[in-house]
Motif scaffolding. Structure first.
Motif, short mmCIF file in Angstrom:
data_model
loop_
_atom_site.label_atom_id
_atom_site.label_comp_id
_atom_site.label_asym_id
_atom_site.label_seq_id
_atom_site.Cartn_x
_atom_site.Cartn_y
_atom_site.Cartn_z
N MET A 45 7.68 2.61 -1.72
CA MET A 45 6.82 1.42 -1.69
C MET A 45 7.59 0.15 -2.03
O MET A 45 7.14 -0.95 -1.69
CB MET A 45 5.66 1.60 -2.67
CG MET A 45 4.68 2.68 -2.27
SD MET A 45 3.40 2.96 -3.52
CE MET A 45 2.48 1.43 -3.41
N ARG A 60 2.10 8.63 1.40
CA ARG A 60 2.04 7.17 1.19
C ARG A 60 0.58 6.70 1.12
O ARG A 60 0.21 5.89 0.25
CB ARG A 60 2.78 6.45 2.31
CG ARG A 60 4.27 6.71 2.38
CD ARG A 60 5.01 5.99 1.27
NE ARG A 60 4.92 4.55 1.38
CZ ARG A 60 5.75 3.78 2.10
NH1 ARG A 60 6.76 4.36 2.76
NH2 ARG A 60 5.61 2.48 2.13
N THR A 61 -0.25 7.20 2.01
CA THR A 61 -1.66 6.78 2.04
C THR A 61 -2.39 7.24 0.78
O THR A 61 -3.13 6.48 0.16
CB THR A 61 -2.35 7.36 3.29
OG1 THR A 61 -1.82 6.72 4.45
CG2 THR A 61 -3.85 7.13 3.23
N ARG A 121 -1.48 5.15 -2.25
CA ARG A 121 -2.17 3.84 -2.25
C ARG A 121 -3.62 3.99 -2.69
O ARG A 121 -4.15 3.17 -3.45
CB ARG A 121 -2.13 3.24 -0.84
CG ARG A 121 -0.76 2.81 -0.37
CD ARG A 121 -0.81 2.14 0.99
NE ARG A 121 0.52 2.03 1.55
CZ ARG A 121 0.96 2.71 2.59
NH1 ARG A 121 0.16 3.55 3.22
NH2 ARG A 121 2.20 2.57 3.02
N LEU A 129 9.00 -4.73 0.18
CA LEU A 129 7.81 -4.19 0.82
C LEU A 129 6.64 -4.10 -0.14
O LEU A 129 5.49 -3.92 0.28
CB LEU A 129 8.12 -2.80 1.39
CG LEU A 129 7.09 -2.16 2.32
CD1 LEU A 129 6.88 -2.99 3.58
CD2 LEU A 129 7.50 -0.74 2.68
N LEU A 130 6.91 -4.27 -1.44
CA LEU A 130 5.88 -4.11 -2.44
C LEU A 130 4.75 -5.14 -2.27
O LEU A 130 3.60 -4.85 -2.58
CB LEU A 130 6.49 -4.24 -3.84
CG LEU A 130 5.62 -3.81 -5.02
CD1 LEU A 130 5.19 -2.37 -4.87
CD2 LEU A 130 6.37 -4.02 -6.34
N GLU A 144 2.51 -3.76 0.34
CA GLU A 144 1.84 -2.60 -0.24
C GLU A 144 0.70 -3.04 -1.16
O GLU A 144 -0.38 -2.46 -1.15
CB GLU A 144 2.85 -1.75 -1.03
CG GLU A 144 3.87 -1.02 -0.19
CD GLU A 144 3.29 0.25 0.43
OE1 GLU A 144 2.11 0.57 0.18
OE2 GLU A 144 4.02 0.92 1.16
N CYS A 145 0.95 -4.06 -1.96
CA CYS A 145 -0.11 -4.57 -2.85
C CYS A 145 -1.29 -5.11 -2.07
O CYS A 145 -2.44 -4.94 -2.46
CB CYS A 145 0.46 -5.64 -3.78
SG CYS A 145 1.57 -5.00 -5.06
N ALA A 173 -2.26 -4.05 0.88
CA ALA A 173 -2.98 -2.88 1.39
C ALA A 173 -3.79 -2.21 0.28
O ALA A 173 -4.94 -1.81 0.49
CB ALA A 173 -2.00 -1.89 2.00
N ILE A 174 -3.20 -2.09 -0.91
CA ILE A 174 -3.91 -1.49 -2.04
C ILE A 174 -5.11 -2.33 -2.42
O ILE A 174 -6.19 -1.80 -2.71
CB ILE A 174 -2.95 -1.31 -3.23
CG1 ILE A 174 -1.91 -0.25 -2.92
CG2 ILE A 174 -3.71 -0.96 -4.50
CD1 ILE A 174 -0.78 -0.17 -3.93
N GLU A 183 -4.11 -0.71 6.32
CA GLU A 183 -2.68 -0.45 6.50
C GLU A 183 -2.08 -1.17 7.70
O GLU A 183 -0.87 -1.35 7.75
CB GLU A 183 -2.44 1.06 6.64
CG GLU A 183 -2.71 1.83 5.35
CD GLU A 183 -2.36 3.30 5.47
OE1 GLU A 183 -2.36 3.98 4.43
OE2 GLU A 183 -2.12 3.78 6.60
N LEU A 208 2.09 -0.46 7.85
CA LEU A 208 2.73 0.30 6.79
C LEU A 208 2.73 1.79 7.13
O LEU A 208 1.76 2.28 7.73
CB LEU A 208 1.99 0.08 5.47
CG LEU A 208 2.11 -1.31 4.85
CD1 LEU A 208 1.14 -1.44 3.68
CD2 LEU A 208 3.53 -1.56 4.38
#
Length: 574
Positions: free
Chosen positions: A42, A67-68, A71, A131-132, A135-136, A138-139, A211, A222
């Motif tokens: 991530m 990965r999914t 998250r 990429l974080l 990722e954040c 998406a989260i 995503e 992602l």
């Protein structure tokens, strides 16, 4: 021979490993390694403009599933913290409740696309070159599909704590902090866990939108099941869709057995009354952990730390702590707060009118309101039909815990099933049979949200005391009379909670359900959801804001004048 250690509170605990420790060790190590690997992925370097390739090969699905799932569990953790804070404040302070409950109505009605548009740029700016940030974002998008349901469930449970338990908490002089952890949260635990499962399923439902992110005219997909589904839909790859469904099923079965099933079995101890007897939830993993020396030692330390934390924020006057929402001690300040809320509402309404008058025009606004009425009609009709089907089924399941355990993972899978995966079948049927999209796309709206009703009513039915059921049997209450006098009143508060969240979720789902795309074929049903989706595709921010604003108004009015009345009725009957 086992070695024993004396515990501070008395008793002995074995400290040497046994066969159950060695059985659990590979599982624990595998989970830790998977989490460490996923977390490292991530935070990989990433620059805007860089392409993230998504492969449709089935070999990459375990990695995408990891990965999914990571998250979704991170989002679930933040959702749980949000629910604790929100529910405690809204249930205990009437002044806060007046602002927070309408705010919750607004939040659950804002589509995930609206949250995503706001959150992407700040998160990417917060973690440049990594990429974080994406990722954040998406989260956060997944968080917005989970948090509101859990917060409302916990708020409802706290408001419905029996009076005798509140009286006992005053007698034991528990502070507000202690009362939350010792009484209110344990009382709410069974229903909260069912809503956590539903929230996880809600995260799957909107996974494609979470995503597959668009920012600065760039599409970022992602690595994950949602992006895999999005690419499969673009390529019209039916086999990849089948692979995605299989991966989802495996993932749901795994975390059901390793996470939710043990929690549900553990939460049996928190039931207010004996409602399940010997048929309560069972978990092989919880049984193994109970026999493991190392796990028992670890849990003993954890609960000792928790008991120590219960002493925080204690109050010498805790015996006078209110058990119902308290307002300002001075009535004048209460009226001032009411005036502030009214003025804030009028200011927001005035800004909306000014926006319509100066930017989009009254004709466009009237058109959007008409589309909102069409979507409203669909929501009410579909929630009514879903209630007629699932309330009897949920009561039957909830009264039979053995069956509840069997259908638990199946229900989670159906609730998690992204409606996007049905697009190939829907497009084929509507095009082949020349069906009207305005009618036959409508069921997609409730496909993923009807399960809120099922899960909440199952939890409500499972909590019906055995004494009440036995009394009805002894009095010869049968058939419809038993449903009318026993089952329906008992599950009514749980049903209202599920119906409110199902209604809000249906408005969100309209964006996916009223605008269906499979390859080059697009089917559109008239409604507010398709309007927002179309304006998102063309990048018209002003009309996106208009559509989201009108949706928020519709949801608030529906909750205020319909669902809120039912909620107060359910609360008065507890």
């Amino acid at each position: 021979m086992d070695k024993w250690r004396k515990l501070p509170g008395g008793g002995l605990l074995a400290t040497t490993p046994n066969r159950w420790d060695f059985a659990l060790l590979p599982l624990v190590l595998a989970i830790l390694l998977a989490l460490a690997f996923g977390a490292a992925q991530m935070a990989k370097p990433f620059a805007m403009g860089e392409s993230l390739e998504i492969s449709l090969s089935p070999e990459v699905l375990p990695y995408y599933l990891l990965r999914t799932t990571l998250r979704m569990f991170i989002a679930l953790g933040f959702s749980l913290l949000f629910a604790f804070v929100f529910a405690a404040l809204a249930a205990k302070y009437r002044a806060a409740e007046k602002a927070m409950i309408p705010l919750l109505d607004i939040l659950q009605s804002v589509p995930i696309l609206g949250f995503q548009a706001i959150a992407i740029a700040p998160f990417i700016a917060l973690f440049p070159g990594s990429l974080l940030g994406v990722e954040c974002a998406a989260i956060f998008a997944i968080f917005t599909s989970q948090a509101w349901n859990m917060a409302f469930s916990l708020y409802t449970s706290i408001r419905n704590v029996p009076d005798e338990l509140n009286e006992a908490s005053r007698m034991f002089r528990l502070s507000a902090w202690q009362r939350f952890w010792r009484l209110e949260l344990p009382f709410a635990m069974p229903g909260l866990l069912w809503n956590m499962m539903m929230s996880m399923s809600g995260g799957w439902f909107f996974l494609v939108a979470a995503e597959a992110i668009s920012v600065a005219n760039q599409d970022i997909k992602l690595p994950g099941i949602g992006s895999y589904i999005a690419v499969a839909i673009e390529d019209k790859n039916g086999m990849a869709i089948a692979y995605a469904i299989g991966a989802m099923l495996v993932g749901i079965l795994v975390y059901d057995q390793l996470f939710f099933r043990p929690l549900l079995a553990w939460a049996n101890k928190f039931r207010f009354e004996d409602s399940q007897g010997d048929t309560a939830q069972q978990s092989w993993l919880l049984d193994w952990m109970g026999r493991s020396h190392w796990m028992r030692a670890l849990t003993q330390r954890f609960w000792r730390a928790m008991r120590g934390a219960l002493g925080w924020f204690s109050s010498a006057r805790s015996d006078t702590a209110p058990t119902t929402p308290s307002s300002f001690a001075n009535p004048i300040w209460a009226r001032v707060w009411d005036v502030v809320l009214v003025l804030g509402t009028l200011a927001a309404f005035g800004c909306l009118l000014l926006f319509v008058h100066t930017v989009v025009g009254w004709g466009e606004a009237a058109h959007v309101v008409m589309l909102g009425c069409i979507t409203l009609l669909r929501v009410l009709l579909l929630i009514g039909l879903a209630s007629l089907v699932w309330v009897p089924v949920a009561v039957w399941i909830g009264l039979r815990p053995a069956y509840s355990q069997r259908v638990q993972a199946v229900a989670q899978f159906l609730a998690a099933f992204p409606v996007n995966l049905m697009f190939p079948l829907v497009v084929y049927l509507l095009v082949t049979w020349k069906l009207n999209p305005n009618i036959w796309l409508s069921p997609l709206m409730v496909f993923g949200t009807q399960w809120y009703i099922l899960f909440n009513v199952v939890a409500g039915a499972a909590a019906i005391p055995n004494e009440l059921r036995l009394a009805a049997d002894n009095l010869g209450v049968r058939g419809w009379l038993k449903w009318k006098r026993v089952y329906l009143p008992a599950v009514f508060p749980a049903y209202v909670t599920g119906a409110i969240t199902a209604s809000g979720g249906s408005w969100n789902a309209s964006i996916v359900a009223e605008y269906v795309t499979w390859g080059d074929t697009t089917l559109v049903a008239n409604g507010l959801g398709s309007y927002i989706k179309h304006m998102t595709d063309v990048g018209d921010f002003h009309r996106i804001a208009l559509g989201i604003g009108v949706m928020c108004i519709f949801v608030m009015l529906l909750n205020r004048f319909f669902w809120r009345k039912l909620y107060l009725l359910a609360e008065s009957q507890r």
